[in-house]
Design a protein around this motif. Structure first.
Motif, PDB file in Angstrom:
ATOM      1  N   SER A 145       0.830  -1.208   0.000  1.00 55.59           N
ATOM      2  CA  SER A 145       0.000   0.000   0.000  1.00 55.59           C
ATOM      3  C   SER A 145       0.867   1.262   0.000  1.00 55.59           C
ATOM      4  O   SER A 145       1.773   1.398   0.827  1.00 55.59           O
ATOM      5  CB  SER A 145      -0.888  -0.019   1.250  1.00 55.59           C
ATOM      6  N   GLY A 146       0.550   2.197  -0.900  1.00 59.01           N
ATOM      7  CA  GLY A 146       1.242   3.486  -0.921  1.00 59.01           C
ATOM      8  C   GLY A 146       1.011   4.255   0.364  1.00 59.01           C
ATOM      9  O   GLY A 146       1.857   5.039   0.797  1.00 59.01           O
ATOM     10  N   ALA A 147      -0.136   4.036   0.993  1.00 61.09           N
ATOM     11  CA  ALA A 147      -0.451   4.742   2.240  1.00 61.09           C
ATOM     12  C   ALA A 147       0.339   4.189   3.420  1.00 61.09           C
ATOM     13  O   ALA A 147       0.420   4.817   4.473  1.00 61.09           O
ATOM     14  CB  ALA A 147      -1.955   4.639   2.520  1.00 61.09           C
ATOM     15  N   MET A 174       3.598   2.353   2.761  1.00 62.14           N
ATOM     16  CA  MET A 174       5.011   2.207   2.363  1.00 62.14           C
ATOM     17  C   MET A 174       5.509   3.316   1.454  1.00 62.14           C
ATOM     18  O   MET A 174       6.666   3.297   1.053  1.00 62.14           O
ATOM     19  CB  MET A 174       5.191   0.897   1.569  1.00 62.14           C
ATOM     20  N   GLY A 175       4.629   4.250   1.036  1.00 60.07           N
ATOM     21  CA  GLY A 175       5.031   5.153  -0.029  1.00 60.07           C
ATOM     22  C   GLY A 175       5.054   4.380  -1.342  1.00 60.07           C
ATOM     23  O   GLY A 175       4.603   3.229  -1.416  1.00 60.07           O
ATOM     24  N   CYS A 176       5.627   4.992  -2.379  1.00 57.57           N
ATOM     25  CA  CYS A 176       5.562   4.376  -3.704  1.00 57.57           C
ATOM     26  C   CYS A 176       6.442   3.132  -3.827  1.00 57.57           C
ATOM     27  O   CYS A 176       6.234   2.309  -4.711  1.00 57.57           O
ATOM     28  CB  CYS A 176       5.926   5.397  -4.774  1.00 57.57           C
ATOM     29  N   GLU A 220       4.269   0.207  -3.938  1.00 57.64           N
ATOM     30  CA  GLU A 220       3.461  -0.025  -5.142  1.00 57.64           C
ATOM     31  C   GLU A 220       4.364  -0.263  -6.358  1.00 57.64           C
ATOM     32  O   GLU A 220       4.468  -1.377  -6.859  1.00 57.64           O
ATOM     33  CB  GLU A 220       2.527   1.164  -5.392  1.00 57.64           C
ATOM     34  N   ILE A 221       5.021   0.795  -6.836  1.00 57.67           N
ATOM     35  CA  ILE A 221       5.860   0.630  -8.034  1.00 57.67           C
ATOM     36  C   ILE A 221       7.071  -0.252  -7.716  1.00 57.67           C
ATOM     37  O   ILE A 221       7.503  -1.052  -8.550  1.00 57.67           O
ATOM     38  CB  ILE A 221       6.305   2.002  -8.587  1.00 57.67           C
ATOM     39  N   GLY A 222       7.626  -0.119  -6.508  1.00 53.80           N
ATOM     40  CA  GLY A 222       8.776  -0.956  -6.137  1.00 53.80           C
ATOM     41  C   GLY A 222       8.402  -2.433  -6.194  1.00 53.80           C
ATOM     42  O   GLY A 222       9.148  -3.257  -6.737  1.00 53.80           O
ATOM     43  N   TYR A 254      -4.476  12.977  -7.719  1.00 49.98           N
ATOM     44  CA  TYR A 254      -4.805  12.164  -8.899  1.00 49.98           C
ATOM     45  C   TYR A 254      -3.680  11.163  -9.150  1.00 49.98           C
ATOM     46  O   TYR A 254      -2.503  11.517  -8.998  1.00 49.98           O
ATOM     47  CB  TYR A 254      -4.959  13.054 -10.141  1.00 49.98           C
ATOM     48  N   VAL A 255      -4.053   9.960  -9.622  1.00 53.16           N
ATOM     49  CA  VAL A 255      -3.035   8.938  -9.885  1.00 53.16           C
ATOM     50  C   VAL A 255      -2.477   9.189 -11.293  1.00 53.16           C
ATOM     51  O   VAL A 255      -2.692   8.426 -12.228  1.00 53.16           O
ATOM     52  CB  VAL A 255      -3.632   7.521  -9.731  1.00 53.16           C
ATOM     53  N   GLN A 256      -1.783  10.331 -11.423  1.00 52.36           N
ATOM     54  CA  GLN A 256      -1.303  10.769 -12.745  1.00 52.36           C
ATOM     55  C   GLN A 256       0.165  11.180 -12.693  1.00 52.36           C
ATOM     56  O   GLN A 256       1.012  10.572 -13.358  1.00 52.36           O
ATOM     57  CB  GLN A 256      -2.190  11.911 -13.254  1.00 52.36           C
ATOM     58  N   ILE A 257       0.450  12.231 -11.921  1.00 51.96           N
ATOM     59  CA  ILE A 257       1.846  12.679 -11.783  1.00 51.96           C
ATOM     60  C   ILE A 257       2.254  12.468 -10.324  1.00 51.96           C
ATOM     61  O   ILE A 257       1.599  13.026  -9.439  1.00 51.96           O
ATOM     62  CB  ILE A 257       2.008  14.182 -12.118  1.00 51.96           C
ATOM     63  N   PRO A 258       3.239  11.660 -10.041  1.00 50.82           N
ATOM     64  CA  PRO A 258       4.215  11.033 -10.931  1.00 50.82           C
ATOM     65  C   PRO A 258       3.821   9.629 -11.417  1.00 50.82           C
ATOM     66  O   PRO A 258       4.618   8.965 -12.087  1.00 50.82           O
ATOM     67  CB  PRO A 258       5.438  10.917 -10.019  1.00 50.82           C
ATOM     68  N   CYS A 259       2.645   9.169 -11.071  1.00 46.62           N
ATOM     69  CA  CYS A 259       2.309   7.737 -11.162  1.00 46.62           C
ATOM     70  C   CYS A 259       2.467   7.148 -12.560  1.00 46.62           C
ATOM     71  O   CYS A 259       2.975   6.038 -12.713  1.00 46.62           O
ATOM     72  CB  CYS A 259       0.891   7.546 -10.654  1.00 46.62           C
ATOM     73  N   ILE A 260       1.994   7.866 -13.579  1.00 44.03           N
ATOM     74  CA  ILE A 260       1.962   7.262 -14.921  1.00 44.03           C
ATOM     75  C   ILE A 260       3.381   7.000 -15.427  1.00 44.03           C
ATOM     76  O   ILE A 260       3.723   5.873 -15.813  1.00 44.03           O
ATOM     77  CB  ILE A 260       1.155   8.165 -15.880  1.00 44.03           C
ATOM     78  N   GLU A 261       4.214   8.012 -15.402  1.00 49.71           N
ATOM     79  CA  GLU A 261       5.605   7.801 -15.858  1.00 49.71           C
ATOM     80  C   GLU A 261       6.343   6.837 -14.927  1.00 49.71           C
ATOM     81  O   GLU A 261       7.238   6.109 -15.351  1.00 49.71           O
ATOM     82  CB  GLU A 261       6.364   9.133 -15.896  1.00 49.71           C
ATOM     83  N   ARG A 262       5.955   6.852 -13.680  1.00 54.46           N
ATOM     84  CA  ARG A 262       6.643   5.987 -12.720  1.00 54.46           C
ATOM     85  C   ARG A 262       6.444   4.507 -13.066  1.00 54.46           C
ATOM     86  O   ARG A 262       7.295   3.674 -12.792  1.00 54.46           O
ATOM     87  CB  ARG A 262       6.139   6.307 -11.311  1.00 54.46           C
ATOM     88  N   ASN A 263       5.302   4.194 -13.668  1.00 54.24           N
ATOM     89  CA  ASN A 263       5.083   2.818 -14.111  1.00 54.24           C
ATOM     90  C   ASN A 263       6.095   2.442 -15.198  1.00 54.24           C
ATOM     91  O   ASN A 263       6.646   1.342 -15.194  1.00 54.24           O
ATOM     92  CB  ASN A 263       3.659   2.654 -14.648  1.00 54.24           C
ATOM     93  N   LYS A 297       3.075   9.552   2.227  1.00 53.04           N
ATOM     94  CA  LYS A 297       2.387   8.270   2.045  1.00 53.04           C
ATOM     95  C   LYS A 297       0.951   8.496   1.577  1.00 53.04           C
ATOM     96  O   LYS A 297       0.008   8.352   2.330  1.00 53.04           O
ATOM     97  CB  LYS A 297       2.476   7.450   3.337  1.00 53.04           C
ATOM     98  N   GLU A 298       0.826   8.906   0.348  1.00 53.18           N
ATOM     99  CA  GLU A 298      -0.465   9.053  -0.338  1.00 53.18           C
ATOM    100  C   GLU A 298      -1.410  10.032   0.362  1.00 53.18           C
ATOM    101  O   GLU A 298      -2.618   9.780   0.438  1.00 53.18           O
ATOM    102  CB  GLU A 298      -1.134   7.670  -0.488  1.00 53.18           C
ATOM    103  N   THR A 299      -0.850  11.129   0.842  1.00 52.78           N
ATOM    104  CA  THR A 299      -1.707  12.156   1.426  1.00 52.78           C
ATOM    105  C   THR A 299      -1.672  13.442   0.596  1.00 52.78           C
ATOM    106  O   THR A 299      -2.439  14.370   0.864  1.00 52.78           O
ATOM    107  CB  THR A 299      -1.255  12.496   2.866  1.00 52.78           C
TER     108      THR A 299
HETATM  109  S1  SF4 Z   1       2.972   7.915  -6.373  1.00 51.52           S
HETATM  110 FE1  SF4 Z   1       1.185   7.187  -7.533  1.00 51.52          FE
HETATM  111  S2  SF4 Z   1       1.722   5.091  -8.158  1.00 51.52           S
HETATM  112 FE2  SF4 Z   1       3.126   5.664  -6.530  1.00 51.52          FE
HETATM  113  S3  SF4 Z   1       2.129   4.879  -4.661  1.00 51.52           S
HETATM  114 FE3  SF4 Z   1       1.494   7.020  -4.921  1.00 51.52          FE
HETATM  115  S4  SF4 Z   1      -0.468   6.942  -5.987  1.00 51.52           S
HETATM  116 FE4  SF4 Z   1       0.542   4.906  -6.248  1.00 51.52          FE
END
Ligand code: SF4
Length: 461
Positions: free
Chosen positions: A337-339, A341-343, A346-348, A393-402, A447-449
């Motif tokens: 969970s991003g809330a 562990m931070g990103c 999720e991405i890690g 929004y799950v956009q910046i940085p999320c999309i490029e981070r994928n 953490k997702e705040t």
């Molecule tokens: S930065 Fe985006 S992809 Fe990464 S944990 Fe947060 S919401 Fe999810």
């Protein structure tokens, strides 16, 4: 013997189909609200008769970024009886669009209305063991008749207060493990391949036959690839105040026009990851891998593996099982969970799962040491990564981070498969422990705040 409770998560609970943009803020709350609706249905008629309101209280990260993530719409959908896999994304986006419209929820043999007025994004701190907490109440003249507290723990998994974190399953798995060390010991003791061990456990957990498990794995891959294909075709801007333009179709065209360049492979991979992530950001149907926010990494890599490396279905399935094993280990011993562990959670984790996928696909005999090394390297280089989405929004940085997570997965696979296994000095279990400790030490702001980091840069743009 395992050192702690064995892992009893199904591959198909980790890879869940549902609407974006966030499994912890969309799929989890929808499932929690659906569960509450079931409880309303079994109330005694005299209690149901008294009820006059339903209230939903969202706390922590669900409150901080729930608006941008569509948590309120997901809650209403769950109360209306919608399930993530069969939800029509356009219908979901239409909920709560008009603040005057309310929705009828069955309570006994009558209905009670719910609308935006009954959903509270609470700013006050709430004493709860998890960052994403929601409380649903049925009331009569402001008196609580029924209350349930839920925790959305990442990847669309939920826990109801009072229930164990690891659901009690009636089936015990034939090969119980809770760490990579135990998994490796089992493989050695029983002379099994990783695929065989995982599929045997899966059959026992779900009651599915081998061919049913294989068919569902193929379906999951198809759902992932549909998201990629949709994203490669869509143009325009994504929903929300950022007005971010979709980039995947542009990259795809660019890659197609440069087949003789060594860059084209990376641009194709970027395009596939962005395509699935942009679909997620638009609220489209995606597969949690392990979460919706990170639902571009594995679809991008599996699409590449299928269409560029031409792996057959059996190899892709084996790769997906290796990816699932890594996801299980992180979920069980830290968090996805991003809330929490931070990103890096999720991405890690997605990157580590992707590295395991690539390594298993490339090695038909599936060396577990190489799979472990690839996953470890991928996590190691995501440690401390913050979650600070702009505007919630799950956009910046999320999309490029994928896309970045997928590229790191590829490099982790290359690093892990060059040279002897003795080069690997850190175990996967050790790095997961470090991830957990790092997540615990990180400030809640990251953490997702959306209270720090990149999220604040929006005000300076
Ligand atoms: S930065 Fe985006 S992809 Fe990464 S944990 Fe947060 S919401 Fe999810």
């Amino acid at each position: 013997m395992t050192s702690s409770t064995p892992i009893t998560t199904s591959v198909f609970d980790l890879f869940k189909v549902g609407p974006g943009p966030s499994s912890s803020h969309t799929i989890g709350p929808m499932k929690a609200a659906f569960d509450f609706r079931q409880r309303l249905g079994s109330l005694s008629p005299d209690v149901a008769q008294q009820a006059d309101a339903i209230h939903v209280h969202l706390y922590g990260s669900l409150s901080a970024t729930g608006k941008g993530h569509g948590t309120d719409r997901a809650v209403v959908a769950g109360l209306l009886g919608w399930q993530p896999e069969t939800t029509d994304p356009d219908a979901l986006l239409g909920l709560l669009k008009d603040s005057a419209v309310v929705y009828a929820v069955p309570v006994g043999d009558r209905t009670i209305s719910i609308g935006p007025e009954q959903i509270y994004f609470q700013r006050k701190r709430y004493d709860s063991p998890y960052a994403n907490t929601m409380v649903l109440q049925l009331l009569a003249h402001d008196q609580v008749l029924l209350e349930a507290e839920y925790y959305s723990i990442g990847g669309g998994f939920i826990i109801r207060k009072g229930e164990p974190e690891t659901p009690l399953t009636t089936a015990s798995v034939p090969y119980p493990y809770s760490s990579m060390a135990e998994l490796k010991a089992l493989l050695k003791a029983h002379s099994l391949t990783l695929d065989e061990l995982l599929i045997t456990n899966e059959m026992r957990l779900t009651g599915k036959s081998r061919s049913e498990v294989n068919r569902r794995l193929d379906q999951i891959l198809d759902f992932m690839h549909k998201a990629v294909r949709r994203g490669l075709r869509q143009k325009g801007t994504l929903p929300g105040s950022i007005k971010l333009s979709r980039k995947a179709p542009i990259l795809f065209q660019q890659a197609k026009g440069m087949s003789h360049s060594s860059d084209s492979f990376l641009i194709f991979l970027n395009a596939y990851c962005l395509a699935a992530s942009e679909e997620n950001a638009a609220g489209g149907i995606v597969v949690t891998a392990p979460t919706s926010g990170a639902s571009g990494v594995i679809p991008g890599l599996t699409y590449l593996a299928k269409h560029h490396f031409h792996y057959d279905r059996a190899t892709l399935r084996a790769g997906m099982l290796a990816a699932a094993a890594v996801g299980f280990l992180v979920k069980h011993n830290a968090s996805i969970s991003g809330a929490e562990m931070g990103c890096m959670g999720e991405i890690g984790t997605a990157s580590a799962m992707g590295a395991a996928f690539l390594t298993r696909c490339a090695q038909p005999n599936g060396s577990i040491s190489a799979i472990e090394a690839a996953a470890e390297i991928a996590i190691e280089h995501h440690l401390g990564m913050t979650c600070d989405p702009i505007g919630g929004y799950v956009q910046i940085p999320c999309i490029e981070r994928n896309a970045m997570g997928a590229v790191k997965a590829y490099n982790a696979f290359l690093l892990a498969t060059s040279g002897a296994a003795s080069f690997q000095k850190i175990s996967l279990d050790a790095v997961i422990k470090v991830m957990k400790a790092t997540g615990r030490d990180m400030s809640t702001k990251y953490k997702e705040t959306s209270e720090a980091g990149l999220a604040l840069s929006a005000t300076e743009c």
